[in-house]
Design a protein around this motif. Sequence first.
Motif, mmCIF file in Angstrom:
data_model
loop_
_atom_site.group_PDB
_atom_site.id
_atom_site.type_symbol
_atom_site.label_atom_id
_atom_site.label_comp_id
_atom_site.label_asym_id
_atom_site.label_seq_id
_atom_site.Cartn_x
_atom_site.Cartn_y
_atom_site.Cartn_z
ATOM 1 N N ASP A 229 21.814 19.711 28.724
ATOM 2 C CA ASP A 229 20.997 18.936 29.663
ATOM 3 C C ASP A 229 19.516 19.227 29.448
ATOM 4 O OD1 ASP A 229 23.277 17.863 30.713
ATOM 5 O OD2 ASP A 229 23.297 19.130 32.520
ATOM 6 N N ALA A 230 19.194 20.482 29.199
ATOM 7 C CA ALA A 230 17.793 20.848 28.985
ATOM 8 C C ALA A 230 17.250 20.201 27.719
ATOM 9 C CB ALA A 230 17.652 22.367 28.905
ATOM 10 N N ALA A 231 18.062 20.167 26.661
ATOM 11 C CA ALA A 231 17.629 19.565 25.398
ATOM 12 C C ALA A 231 17.453 18.058 25.564
ATOM 13 C CB ALA A 231 18.636 19.863 24.296
ATOM 14 N N GLN A 232 18.364 17.423 26.312
ATOM 15 C CA GLN A 232 18.244 15.984 26.542
ATOM 16 C C GLN A 232 17.012 15.679 27.379
ATOM 17 O OE1 GLN A 232 20.037 13.607 25.177
ATOM 18 N NE2 GLN A 232 19.124 11.873 26.268
ATOM 19 N N SER A 233 16.735 16.532 28.366
ATOM 20 C CA SER A 233 15.559 16.337 29.211
ATOM 21 C C SER A 233 14.276 16.448 28.381
ATOM 22 C CB SER A 233 15.559 17.376 30.333
ATOM 23 O OG SER A 233 14.410 17.249 31.136
ATOM 24 N N GLU A 234 14.237 17.402 27.470
ATOM 25 C CA GLU A 234 13.061 17.555 26.613
ATOM 26 C C GLU A 234 12.939 16.362 25.664
ATOM 27 O OE1 GLU A 234 9.664 18.964 24.643
ATOM 28 O OE2 GLU A 234 10.529 19.315 26.636
ATOM 29 N N LEU A 235 14.052 15.877 25.142
ATOM 30 C CA LEU A 235 14.038 14.698 24.269
ATOM 31 C C LEU A 235 13.490 13.488 25.020
ATOM 32 C CD1 LEU A 235 14.828 13.497 21.493
ATOM 33 C CD2 LEU A 235 17.085 12.995 22.478
ATOM 34 N N GLU A 236 13.930 13.323 26.255
ATOM 35 C CA GLU A 236 13.439 12.198 27.058
ATOM 36 C C GLU A 236 11.946 12.340 27.337
ATOM 37 O OE1 GLU A 236 15.576 10.557 30.197
ATOM 38 O OE2 GLU A 236 17.560 10.946 29.356
ATOM 39 N N ARG A 237 11.479 13.547 27.596
ATOM 40 C CA ARG A 237 10.052 13.752 27.844
ATOM 41 C C ARG A 237 9.238 13.362 26.616
ATOM 42 N NH1 ARG A 237 6.063 16.734 26.594
ATOM 43 N NH2 ARG A 237 7.284 18.022 25.170
ATOM 44 N N GLN A 238 9.713 13.785 25.440
ATOM 45 C CA GLN A 238 9.007 13.449 24.212
ATOM 46 C C GLN A 238 9.059 11.945 23.940
ATOM 47 O OE1 GLN A 238 10.177 15.945 20.911
ATOM 48 N NE2 GLN A 238 9.966 17.833 22.111
ATOM 49 N N TRP A 239 10.203 11.315 24.246
ATOM 50 C CA TRP A 239 10.300 9.871 24.017
ATOM 51 C C TRP A 239 9.353 9.113 24.944
ATOM 52 C CZ3 TRP A 239 11.172 5.464 26.726
ATOM 53 C CH2 TRP A 239 11.344 4.303 25.971
#
Length: 203
Positions: free
Chosen positions: A52-62
Motif C-alpha cells: 500500500d505504501a509503494a502504491q501510494s508513493e507511485l500515485e503521488r509521483q504520477w
Amino acid sequence: MTAGQPEWVIREDAGSPVLVALYLRQVLGIRSPEDLPSLRHVPAAAETTRTDAAQSELERQWRAYWALTVEPQAHPSPVPLELVEGFDGLVTLPIEGAEALRDAASPFADEATDFAQQAHGRYARETSARPGVSYRAYASAIAAHERIVGRRAHSFELNVQILPLAQRGVWWIGSLTVAVTDGLRGDVAAFDSAIHPIIAELA
C-alpha cells in the motif's frame, strides 16, 4: 480583435503526452483524478505485489507527472527534467523523485506510445476532415454566453483535450484545461450544451 477588446484563446488537441499519462494511469492502477473515467480499449491494472505504501508513493509521483504534463507552465519542476527512454519523447520526468514511476512505467512504453499515437492520429484526421468546425463551436458558445449575460466575454484561455474516455462528459483536469470525450465532441448539439458552463465559468 481590435485593441482594447476582450480576447479569448482556446486550444484544442488530443495531446499524445496526455494520452500516454492516462494510459499509464490505467495500467498502473492509479485512482487520481477520481472523477475522470478510464480510457476505452486500455487494459485495467494487473495484479501487483506493491505494498500500500509503494502504491501510494507511485500515485503521488504520477499526480506530479500528470500536473506537469497537462499544464507544464503552471507546474514547474523544482529539479531538472529528462525524457524517459522508450516513450518517443512523450514522457518527461524529474531526474529526482520519480524513480518509482519511471520503473513502473517503463515496461508499458511501447503499448502506451502506440495507443497515444493512434488516438492522436484519429483526432487529427477527424479535425482535418471538418476544417473550421472547431472554431465555430466555441465561437457559438461564447456568443450565446454574451447574449445571456448582456456583455462581452472577458478575456480567457482554455485548453481542451479530446480523449477516448469510456463515459461522455467534460471534466476539469487543470486550472485552464478540460477533458472532453471524443464522442461528445463529435455531437454538435450535445457539445454546445456541455461546453457552455465551462465558457460561463471563464468568460
